[in-house]
Design an enzyme around this catalytic site. Sequence first.
Site, PDB file in Angstrom:
ATOM      1  N   HIS A  64       0.518  -1.233  -0.325  1.00 51.37           N
ATOM      2  CA  HIS A  64      -0.047  -0.236   0.166  1.00 51.37           C
ATOM      3  C   HIS A  64       1.178   1.140  -0.272  1.00 51.37           C
ATOM      4  O   HIS A  64       0.755   2.157   0.258  1.00 51.37           O
ATOM      5  CB  HIS A  64      -0.916   0.188   1.348  1.00 51.37           C
ATOM      6  CG  HIS A  64      -1.761  -1.381   1.122  1.00 51.37           C
ATOM      7  ND1 HIS A  64      -2.483  -1.615   1.751  1.00 51.37           N
ATOM      8  CD2 HIS A  64      -2.198  -1.652   0.017  1.00 51.37           C
ATOM      9  CE1 HIS A  64      -3.305  -2.493   1.918  1.00 51.37           C
ATOM     10  NE2 HIS A  64      -3.463  -2.615   0.252  1.00 51.37           N
ATOM     11  N   LYS A 106      -3.348  -8.927  -6.868  1.00 54.35           N
ATOM     12  CA  LYS A 106      -3.225  -9.693  -7.826  1.00 54.35           C
ATOM     13  C   LYS A 106      -4.670 -10.629  -6.941  1.00 54.35           C
ATOM     14  O   LYS A 106      -4.631 -10.658  -6.344  1.00 54.35           O
ATOM     15  CB  LYS A 106      -2.939 -10.751  -8.100  1.00 54.35           C
ATOM     16  CG  LYS A 106      -2.555 -11.572  -9.290  1.00 54.35           C
ATOM     17  CD  LYS A 106      -1.657 -10.776  -9.885  1.00 54.35           C
ATOM     18  CE  LYS A 106      -2.106 -11.244 -11.589  1.00 54.35           C
ATOM     19  NZ  LYS A 106      -0.628 -10.603 -13.035  1.00 54.35           N
ATOM     20  N   SER A 362      -2.123   0.406 -18.474  1.00 52.81           N
ATOM     21  CA  SER A 362      -3.318   0.050 -17.890  1.00 52.81           C
ATOM     22  C   SER A 362      -3.601   1.142 -17.229  1.00 52.81           C
ATOM     23  O   SER A 362      -4.446   2.386 -16.565  1.00 52.81           O
ATOM     24  CB  SER A 362      -3.459  -0.881 -17.298  1.00 52.81           C
ATOM     25  OG  SER A 362      -4.330  -2.621 -17.261  1.00 52.81           O
TER      26      SER A 362
HETATM   27  P1  NAD Z   1      -4.075 -16.151 -21.403  1.00 49.75           P
HETATM   28  O1  NAD Z   1      -4.872 -16.683 -20.685  1.00 49.75           O
HETATM   29  O2  NAD Z   1      -4.633 -15.077 -22.476  1.00 49.75           O
HETATM   30  O3  NAD Z   1      -3.017 -17.027 -22.391  1.00 49.75           O
HETATM   31  C1  NAD Z   1      -2.653 -18.067 -21.886  1.00 49.75           C
HETATM   32  C2  NAD Z   1      -1.840 -18.799 -22.926  1.00 49.75           C
HETATM   33  O4  NAD Z   1      -1.013 -20.157 -22.706  1.00 49.75           O
HETATM   34  C3  NAD Z   1      -2.882 -19.552 -23.301  1.00 49.75           C
HETATM   35  O5  NAD Z   1      -3.034 -19.614 -24.623  1.00 49.75           O
HETATM   36  C4  NAD Z   1      -3.093 -21.233 -23.213  1.00 49.75           C
HETATM   37  O6  NAD Z   1      -3.792 -22.396 -23.930  1.00 49.75           O
HETATM   38  C5  NAD Z   1      -1.533 -21.175 -22.343  1.00 49.75           C
HETATM   39  N1  NAD Z   1      -1.133 -22.001 -22.323  1.00 49.75           N
HETATM   40  C6  NAD Z   1      -1.080 -22.634 -21.241  1.00 49.75           C
HETATM   41  N2  NAD Z   1      -0.950 -23.714 -20.540  1.00 49.75           N
HETATM   42  C7  NAD Z   1       0.577 -24.006 -21.010  1.00 49.75           C
HETATM   43  C8  NAD Z   1       2.053 -24.547 -21.560  1.00 49.75           C
HETATM   44  N3  NAD Z   1       1.952 -25.387 -21.055  1.00 49.75           N
HETATM   45  N4  NAD Z   1       2.021 -24.983 -23.191  1.00 49.75           N
HETATM   46  C9  NAD Z   1       2.148 -24.236 -23.776  1.00 49.75           C
HETATM   47  N5  NAD Z   1       0.819 -22.613 -23.942  1.00 49.75           N
HETATM   48  C10 NAD Z   1       0.404 -23.535 -22.608  1.00 49.75           C
HETATM   49  O7  NAD Z   1      -3.015 -15.416 -20.838  1.00 49.75           O
HETATM   50  P2  NAD Z   1      -2.054 -13.828 -20.545  1.00 49.75           P
HETATM   51  O8  NAD Z   1      -2.871 -12.795 -20.434  1.00 49.75           O
HETATM   52  O9  NAD Z   1      -1.794 -13.983 -22.040  1.00 49.75           O
HETATM   53  O10 NAD Z   1      -0.713 -14.558 -19.768  1.00 49.75           O
HETATM   54  C11 NAD Z   1       0.377 -14.862 -20.216  1.00 49.75           C
HETATM   55  C12 NAD Z   1       1.100 -14.850 -18.800  1.00 49.75           C
HETATM   56  O11 NAD Z   1       1.118 -13.283 -18.863  1.00 49.75           O
HETATM   57  C13 NAD Z   1       0.654 -14.753 -17.453  1.00 49.75           C
HETATM   58  O12 NAD Z   1       2.339 -15.602 -17.262  1.00 49.75           O
HETATM   59  C14 NAD Z   1       0.250 -13.898 -17.007  1.00 49.75           C
HETATM   60  O13 NAD Z   1       0.305 -13.677 -15.298  1.00 49.75           O
HETATM   61  C15 NAD Z   1       1.913 -13.081 -17.510  1.00 49.75           C
HETATM   62  N6  NAD Z   1       1.329 -11.663 -17.648  1.00 49.75           N
HETATM   63  C16 NAD Z   1      -0.167 -10.934 -18.726  1.00 49.75           C
HETATM   64  C17 NAD Z   1      -0.709 -10.025 -19.224  1.00 49.75           C
HETATM   65  C18 NAD Z   1      -1.560  -9.762 -19.473  1.00 49.75           C
HETATM   66  O14 NAD Z   1      -2.056  -8.372 -19.912  1.00 49.75           O
HETATM   67  N7  NAD Z   1      -2.400 -10.734 -19.614  1.00 49.75           N
HETATM   68  C19 NAD Z   1       0.403  -8.538 -17.885  1.00 49.75           C
HETATM   69  C20 NAD Z   1       1.502  -9.645 -17.676  1.00 49.75           C
HETATM   70  C21 NAD Z   1       1.644 -10.838 -17.430  1.00 49.75           C
END
Ligand code: NAD
Length: 471
Positions: A64, A106, A362
């Site tokens: 915070h 989160k 964001s």
């Molecule tokens: P998402 O759900 O859009 O995509 C994740 C993808 O990974 C899915 O298509 C899923 O089928 C695939 N997947 C799952 N297990 C897998 C494996 N073993 N091998 C290959 N593919 C696999 O999620 P996202 O938003 O793209 O997030 C992905 C990562 O990025 C997470 O660690 C998340 O915390 C991080 N992240 C996301 C954001 C954001 O803006 N969305 C920002 C920062 C970090």
Amino acid sequence: MSVGASFLDQVNRAFDRAARFTPHDPTLLANIKACKSLFYTSFPIKRDDGRIEVMHAWRAEHSHHKLPCKGGIRYADNVDDHEVQALAALMTYKCALVDVPFGGAKGGIRLNPKQYSSGELERITRRYVFELVRKNFMGPGLDVPAPDVGTGPREMAWIADTYTQLRPGELDALGCVTAKPVSAGGIRGRVEATGRGVFYGVREACGVKEDMKALGLSPGIEGKRVVVQGMGNVGYFAAKFFQEGGAVLVGLAESEGAIANPKGLDLERVVAHRREKRGLLDCPGATNLPSREAALELECDILIPAALERQITAENAPRVKAKLVVEAANGPTTPEADEILAARGVTVIPDAYINAGGVTVSYFEWVKNLGHVRFGRMQRRFEQGAYGRLLEAVEGVTGRRFSAAEIERVTHGASEEDLVNSGLEETMVGAYHPIREVWKRQGDSMDLRTAAMIVAIDKVALSYEQLGIFP
Ligand code: NAD
């Protein structure tokens, strides 16, 4: 130990390793490291067939020291209290690295979204928001969610709508959540932001000649062989921007399997094939790999894990062939794998820096929501007019007439998306060099993750010192 508990241990170990290099008092460090609030709730929902199911959901607010807190909401079947705490802590360090004035948070609900209808997911999302609001765990000045694994703009729109229903007349209510659809108060460029930020950050790292030479690579992105794990929001856009930047996509992995082509895959053809066949495998112009994990071991220059945590482990790290591992996902490399990769001369660009593009944009969306006006709306036409008058003056002095294309290029006033992308680029480029300086100052004894964590700890520590202790 659950995956979540191991992940939390992983984040805390990275903190402890970096903390030793800082001058801060151990109690201050302990205060920074500790999660400040953890909310758990369970609630019933009605499935479409009339059955009642009990859902388990969490929200962790790690820090915070700056408000509101900020962090995504994850829908996955291994979400637990440890995982949300690990991800919330990473958010604190991430925001500090890119000077986004938020504390880390989160949230998550334990469910596999593929097993629920859209109507069921909407009811679950709205009830979760209700529980968060009831306990003061959500609001534009308190805690602002965003998407993560298993959630996207659709869920963010439901969240915004539920919050505004619960808080009638609250002027800044739309700032309660980010990554909303543009028509629901979102900002242009947010969907692509994390992947685009990954590209900007890697381009900056690859632009440093001496670092590339040490890895046996040429500077720049052009021609680099890239493998991406995960083709969700982050992975797809990272792959897209690397391909557009001249890299060669030699491997792609999804949950159903992985494909490769050393000469390069055409991303849009792969995506079209996956959509049509409901899977990545048997894509024309590509070879199926024996397993999805095999993609991590492909011959390549840059490996981008963009799916989930703990994918590169002590087991497979010795076989990773990439020179650069780019943590687009949160926590994809275990501490044991980190050590193995470092010993093998592989550079890991850490999650807390490289995937910060999402929270950066964001932040821009939140500022837009509080300002109630689209970026660029006030100045775009004014700029166009000013540049136009300047060109006319040059024509008057030189006697040369500019072509329509030249006029169009020079008088282009910045749109919201131009401004967002420019702010994102400025952020990712500007944040890399302070981290690199700390990294280089320590010689070979330090990795980039530790350097990034030192920079983050210093910034958070300064905030705490200046704020003092209440009461
Ligand atoms: P998402 O759900 O859009 O995509 C994740 C993808 O990974 C899915 O298509 C899923 O089928 C695939 N997947 C799952 N297990 C897998 C494996 N073993 N091998 C290959 N593919 C696999 O999620 P996202 O938003 O793209 O997030 C992905 C990562 O990025 C997470 O660690 C998340 O915390 C991080 N992240 C996301 C954001 C954001 O803006 N969305 C920002 C920062 C970090």
